[in-house]
Design an enzyme around this catalytic site. Structure first.
Site, mmCIF file in Angstrom:
data_model
loop_
_atom_site.group_PDB
_atom_site.id
_atom_site.type_symbol
_atom_site.label_atom_id
_atom_site.label_comp_id
_atom_site.label_asym_id
_atom_site.label_seq_id
_atom_site.Cartn_x
_atom_site.Cartn_y
_atom_site.Cartn_z
ATOM 1 N N GLY A 185 -2.547 -1.074 0.155
ATOM 2 C CA GLY A 185 -3.891 -0.982 0.726
ATOM 3 C C GLY A 185 -4.186 -2.160 1.619
ATOM 4 O O GLY A 185 -5.001 -3.024 1.281
ATOM 5 N N SER B 132 0.535 5.059 2.441
ATOM 6 C CA SER B 132 1.623 5.986 2.106
ATOM 7 C C SER B 132 1.675 6.244 0.609
ATOM 8 O O SER B 132 1.602 5.310 -0.180
ATOM 9 C CB SER B 132 2.968 5.415 2.555
ATOM 10 O OG SER B 132 2.943 5.178 3.930
ATOM 11 N N GLU C 138 11.570 -8.879 2.981
ATOM 12 C CA GLU C 138 12.550 -7.871 3.369
ATOM 13 C C GLU C 138 13.840 -8.475 3.916
ATOM 14 O O GLU C 138 14.868 -7.824 3.929
ATOM 15 C CB GLU C 138 11.913 -6.882 4.332
ATOM 16 C CG GLU C 138 10.794 -6.137 3.610
ATOM 17 C CD GLU C 138 10.156 -5.071 4.451
ATOM 18 O OE1 GLU C 138 10.041 -5.302 5.663
ATOM 19 O OE2 GLU C 138 9.786 -4.043 3.910
#
Lengths: 324, 394
Positions: free
Chosen positions: B129, B163, B246
């Protein structure tokens, strides 16, 4: 896996960069136009630093390094816009006495089966001691003084003089088809490395100018319209760098993958980076970029020359299509 | 420069390959992309299998239940999984790649205990969010407010592009806890149980025609203060930690899928067409070859980015470089696919044989790549300002 430069490789890169800055500053490069880009004393400085004998074994008077290191060295030669038949003298060092030591300036030309009938366009012919011809059957040597060439009056790159040649003498065979095939791979990768260096140099030049040049009371590099051109130049350079370094690793260690595919990728990506970045550099310089006095055009013109050696971006794309 | 696996890496690759070859044939068929409850069940069941085999949280530290793999081993894991056709992380994406690592770096031991093992076992699904209708590229201008009331925050506002919110259990939520502070300083990072009263999830229909993400409406939702991660008003820094995890591997599966998409397109170009095949067209063949070179170069760039992360422990700017070029390549790949498919490219169905609908899907997908996770324009600003040192606009 560790795809970063080793300490030794970084040191080598730094040393060649300093050598080029000392021996071939831009004023010197520009001054070589009158003599066709080759000045013997400077050529010997490159040889003394090991540029031409880099990959020859120590027993043969070479430096004994690999293709990864050769790629790094040629990247720096490209960045400094060093003129002359660098690729051919380096390739010839294994078969022509005096090439590695800088006593002999060796040029070359590819004779491809698919070429239209002659004339061939030969670079630096007047400055050469030896001329090599590479075709599918092997490597041949031709006496450059016996070659009847017409000097091209207006070459695109002022530092790459050209001759057109209608007929080459038969020459003597120096090496067979296997050597010719491996020279093609080496030559493609090293041309890609030179192009990578050009792509980086014009990016640095454009960025420096964009920080300094004021318009609308601000540095032009603060405007997104300009900033985004520069960011794209960086992206093309870094993608090309990954491809070119990968080609170096594949040449040294063919077990890691398809060497042909790696060198074609490198040549295509680096050629595109050098050409598109070269144009972008001129665009960022505005009207000044269109003048002879700003260096930008010299890089773009050299990129054009190098794109045509060992297979253009277009022909590499066809090679890649055949390999998919 | 060395592209070979080390002995440890070689062994890891071999073990993983053997395991994948054993388990993949036993997998049930994957539910259709429109069936998100089915997808949740499928993805979390795969997560359980990974967990039991010791491959869950491949890059998480061992003390938190992960495998503690190096960035290179993580790359190998993604590469072998994709090549073998293993399921992608799917609905577990945010939990495994964003929320979990953020909790490891920033949360209290109690919060870590409550969630980390559950994420690894596939018991908890998370969503993100962050974005709001008025705060996309300028994320720090978000307006969802959280007002302290006793041991709770009372949260009101709206999130978008969330998503898998329909099937998630928790949401990593950025809220404004101080509206007077400079915009980057008044933000906090909260854990929102998605079944809290006052949360309404409305699926958004995407350009594909399916629902992949949702709007999330928050109307006086009470979130315990104990669910805050990091200090109050320090949420921007925590969010940056989330993004930094990541380490150059974010697009590995995407990239390998693109390579498969290109190979499949070559097959279509060779077999389809009326009379002459598209493959016989030199221009099309060259563009296919050109794209193969681009994708190979991006694979090499990925290896450089991962190597850099291994050496320095932090990701460099390679992610922005990768994303910009990758986005462009995917647009070109999609455009070429439609050129090859001609009128067979007018449907997501396989009008030109197996895989042709997937090419059309890929063409549409390209449009999200240059927008999501920082638009191409934002990525260019990042490179221009942080790498090239150019002055900011204004």
């Amino acid at each position: 896996m560790d795809f970063e430069l080793s300490d030794d490789q970084e040191a080598l890169q730094g040393a060649v960069r300093r050598l080029c800055a000392g021996v071939y500053p831009m004023d010197t490069v520009r001054s070589l136009e009158a003599q066709g880009g080759v000045e013997r004393a400077l050529w010997r400085r490159l040889a003394d630093a090991g540029v031409f004998a880099l990959r020859l074994p120590a027993a043969a008077g070479g430096v004994g390094l690999g293709s990864c290191e050769a790629v790094l060295v040629f990247e720096e030669l490209g960045r400094a816009l060093v003129p002359g038949p660098l690729l051919w003298t380096h390739l010839g060092a294994g078969v022509v006495d005096g090439a590695g030591s800088g006593d002999q300036v060796v040029g070359g030309v590819e004779r491809r089966a698919q070429d239209r009938p002659l004339p061939l366009v030969v670079e630096h012919l007047a400055a050469l001691d030896r001329l090599l011809v590479l075709d599918d059957t092997g490597v041949w040597e031709v006496d450059p003084t016996a070659v009847k060439g017409e000097l091209v009056p207006h070459p695109l790159d002022p530092l790459t003089p050209l001759h057109t040649v209608d007929q080459l003498p038969p020459g003597t065979q120096l090496a067979g088809a296997d050597t010719a095939a491996s020279w093609r791979l080496d030559g493609t990768a090293l041309a890609a490395a030179l192009l990578l260096g050009l792509a980086e140099a014009v990016t640095d030049m454009a960025v420096a100018y964009a920080k300094e040049r004021q318009q609308f009371e601000r540095p032009i590099g603060s405007f997104q319209a300009v900033k985004h051109i520069l960011a794209d130049m960086l992206v093309r350079t870094e993608v090309a760098r990954a491809a070119v370094y990968s080609a170096g690793v594949h040449l040294d260690d063919p077990g890691v993958g398809d060497v042909r595919r790696a060198v074609s990728t490198a040549k295509l990506m680096a050629g595109e980076a050098a050409l598109v970045n070269g144009k972008a550099c001129i665009q960022v310089h505005g009207g000044m970029g269109f003048t002879w006095e700003v260096d930008a055009h010299l890089y773009l013109k050299r990129a054009r020359v190098l794109d045509t050696v060992f297979g253009s971006a277009q022909s590499q794309a066809e090679v890649m299509a055949a390999l998919i | 420069m060395d592209l070979r696996d080390s002995p440890d890496e070689r062994q890891f690759r071999a073990e993983l390959r053997d395991w994948l070859a054993t388990v993949l044939p036993t997998l049930p068929p994957k539910p259709h992309v429109t069936d998100w409850p089915g997808r949740r069940e499928y993805d979390t069941a795969w997560q359980v299998q990974l967990y039991e085999a010791g491959y869950a949280g491949i890059n998480w530290p061992k003390e938190y239940g992960g495998r503690g793999a190096t960035p290179t081993e993580h790359l190998i894991f993604l590469e072998e999984s994709e090549r073998a056709g293993a399921p992608y992380v799917g609905v577990n994406f945010v939990g495994l790649l964003h929320a979990g690592p953020t909790l490891i770096a920033e949360a209290s031991p109690q919060v870590q205990e409550a969630h980390l093992a559950a994420i690894l076992r596939g018991d908890e699904v998370w969503c993100q969010g962050f974005s709001e209708p008025g705060a996309g590229s300028d994320l720090a201008s978000l307006r969802t407010r959280a007002v302290r009331d006793g041991d709770d925050y009372v949260v009101s506002g709206q999130k978008i592009w969330t998503s898998h919110a329909e099937v998630a259990d928790f949401c990593e939520l950025l809220v404004r806890t101080d509206s007077d502070a400079p915009k980057h300083r008044g933000i906090s990072w909260l854990i929102l149980p998605i079944d809290s009263p006052g949360v309404e999830v409305r699926p958004l229909r995407t350009i594909y025609g399916s629902a992949e993400f949702s709007e999330v409406f928050l109307d006086e939702v009470r979130v315990p203060v104990a669910n805050r991660v990091g200090a109050e008003n320090d949420g921007w820094r925590v969010a940056m930690v989330t993004f930094s995890f990541e380490r150059g591997t974010a697009f590995v599966s995407e990239l390998l899928q693109s390579i498969e998409l290109l190979e499949s397109l070559v097959g279509i170009a060779r077999s389809t067409g009326n009379g002459a095949h598209p493959w016989d067209d030199l221009g099309i063949r060259r563009e296919l070859g050109h794209l193969a070179a681009d994708l190979d170069a991006l694979w090499s760039l990925t290896k450089r980015n991962v190597s850099q992360a291994s050496r320095t422990g932090v990701p460099g700017v390679g992610g922005s470089v990768f994303k910009l070029h990758y986005s462009e390549v995917r647009h070109r790949l999609g455009d070429l696919a439609l050129r090859i498919l001609d009128r067979a490219g007018l449907s997501f169905d396989d009008l030109a044989g197996p895989g042709s609908g997937e090419q059309v899907h890929g063409w549409v997908h390209a449009m999200s790549i240059s927008i999501a996770a920082g638009t191409s324009q934002i990525q260019r600003n990042i490179l221009g300002e942080r790498v090239l040192g150019l002055p900011r606009e204004r």
